[in-house]
Motif scaffolding. Structure first.
Motif, mmCIF file in Angstrom:
data_model
loop_
_atom_site.group_PDB
_atom_site.id
_atom_site.type_symbol
_atom_site.label_atom_id
_atom_site.label_comp_id
_atom_site.label_asym_id
_atom_site.label_seq_id
_atom_site.Cartn_x
_atom_site.Cartn_y
_atom_site.Cartn_z
ATOM 1 N N VAL A 144 85.566 50.443 26.376
ATOM 2 C CA VAL A 144 84.823 50.762 25.154
ATOM 3 C C VAL A 144 85.267 52.118 24.601
ATOM 4 C CG1 VAL A 144 82.532 51.252 24.220
ATOM 5 C CG2 VAL A 144 82.849 49.356 25.829
ATOM 6 N N GLY A 204 82.340 42.684 19.187
ATOM 7 C CA GLY A 204 82.801 44.064 19.051
ATOM 8 C C GLY A 204 84.030 44.298 19.912
ATOM 9 N N SER A 208 81.990 45.778 23.343
ATOM 10 C CA SER A 208 81.111 46.941 23.191
ATOM 11 C C SER A 208 79.671 46.550 22.879
ATOM 12 C CB SER A 208 81.654 47.871 22.100
ATOM 13 O OG SER A 208 81.769 47.174 20.861
ATOM 14 N N ILE A 209 79.471 45.425 22.190
ATOM 15 C CA ILE A 209 78.102 44.963 21.948
ATOM 16 C C ILE A 209 77.838 43.615 22.610
ATOM 17 C CG2 ILE A 209 77.772 46.277 19.830
ATOM 18 C CD1 ILE A 209 78.405 43.800 18.215
ATOM 19 N N TYR A 264 74.556 47.348 23.922
ATOM 20 C CA TYR A 264 75.433 48.306 23.259
ATOM 21 C C TYR A 264 75.944 49.343 24.261
ATOM 22 C CZ TYR A 264 77.214 51.761 19.955
ATOM 23 O OH TYR A 264 78.020 52.630 19.278
ATOM 24 N N LYS A 265 77.223 49.332 24.494
ATOM 25 C CA LYS A 265 77.977 50.310 25.282
ATOM 26 C C LYS A 265 77.583 50.418 26.754
ATOM 27 C CE LYS A 265 79.938 53.489 21.899
ATOM 28 N NZ LYS A 265 80.119 54.912 21.520
ATOM 29 N N TYR A 268 73.079 46.159 28.878
ATOM 30 C CA TYR A 268 73.160 44.819 28.305
ATOM 31 C C TYR A 268 72.148 43.900 28.992
ATOM 32 C CZ TYR A 268 77.665 46.581 26.674
ATOM 33 O OH TYR A 268 78.649 47.343 26.092
#
Length: 313
Positions: A144, A204, A208-209, A264-265, A268
């Motif tokens: 990421v 992403g 990343s998402i 997000y990042k 999750y």
């Protein structure tokens, strides 16, 4: 024997946590994506699911549960129990629950990216120890923080994994199974190997998402079991039945799975569903006869995954 939530009267939340720790089968839900853990990164996860097998559901009807209560109580009191069709049915039900228990499952896991395209992991499933590795066949290998220039939303990843699990199998702590165990004295151990092939599409750059993942899995299991009955005699009551020495069996399972990774990042949520079919084969009973078992298993789960980036890169 597994722990029962009923042993912990600490409120609903504590009871649910205790129930989650009753898993006595190796985790077979697939919650990973086609992208392996980037080199130097860690992923920590907790998954809570439910193992729903058709074999125990079909073998444990009301008549079997009534017989378990009656015969198990007789054995617990030291009374003589004669071998009958009901005892055969109890053995079949016990084996079905050992092979594919109807119960909650839970596991804690850690993964580490060893080199680009390869990671390794360990999973503890409250009684099962699981070791696995995953090799990425397709897709970029960035992170990421440092995405590959080819990485974008919708990028396809694919990987193949290898998972080995070992456990001392036990009957779930249900009242009628406790009665069954009083009579039959069942014991078992188990080893499982899983080979999942996973394909995923990234949400992403570099997931990343999140991602959507799906694929197929082959599993092979080796089971060893035996019976040490208590006060169980032949049909005429003339002689006591001896213990059944350890028997070894192995069988294959074939599965499909789907999971979502949403966040997000660094954090999750991972809902997942795995489906397996297995023909367990023939199992020897105390009187020398055999019983055949097969069935479908559904494993829905919900997990939480934490990503710890490689800050040195």
């Amino acid at each position: 024997m597994c722990i029962s939530a009923a042993s912990f009267p600490l409120g609903r939340a504590a009871a649910l946590l205790a129930l989650a720790a009753t898993a006595c089968t190796a985790p077979r839900g697939i919650t990973t994506s086609g992208k392996v853990t980037p080199q130097g990164e860690f992923r920590l996860a907790y998954n809570q699911g439910f193992n729903v097998g058709s074999a125990p559901l079909s073998k444990a009807g009301s008549a079997v549960k009534t017989a378990a209560s009656q015969l198990g109580n007789q054995a617990a009191r030291g009374d003589t129990v004669r071998y009958s069709g009901a005892v055969s049915n109890l053995q079949t039900a016990a084996l079905a629950y050992l092979l594919d228990p109807l119960q909650p499952t839970a596991d804690l896991s850690i993964r580490y990216g060893v080199v680009p395209r390869l990671d390794v992991g360990y999973k503890y499933a409250f009684g099962s120890h699981v070791f696995d590795t995953q090799y990425q066949l397709l897709g970029p290998t960035g992170s990421v923080e440092n995405p590959d220039r080819d990485a974008a939303g919708g990028t396809t990843y694919a990987s193949i994994g290898l998972q080995y699990a070992i456990q001392r199998a036990a009957l779930p702590n249900l009242s009628f199974l406790t009665d069954v165990n009083n009579l039959l004295g069942i014991s078992a151990s188990r080893h499982d190997v899983l080979i999942p092939l996973t394909v995923s599409q990234s949400f992403g750059p570099e997931e990343s998402i999140g991602a959507i993942s799906y694929g197929a899995v082959y599993a092979h299991s080796w089971v060893s079991y035996g019976f040490t009955p208590s006060n169980l005699y032949n049909a005429t009551g003339g002689s006591r039945l001896p213990a059944l020495p350890r028997q070894s069996r192995n069988f294959s399972s074939y599965g499909l799975f789907l999971n979502l990774k949403l966040g997000y990042k660094y954090v999750y949520v991972v809902p997942a569903l795995s489906l397996y079919y297995q023909n367990y084969g023939d199992f020897t009973l105390l009187d020398g006869s055999t019983t055949s078992l097969s069935g479908v298993t559904f494993i829905p789960s919900l997990g939480l995954q934490f990503r710890i980036p490689n800050l040195s890169r």
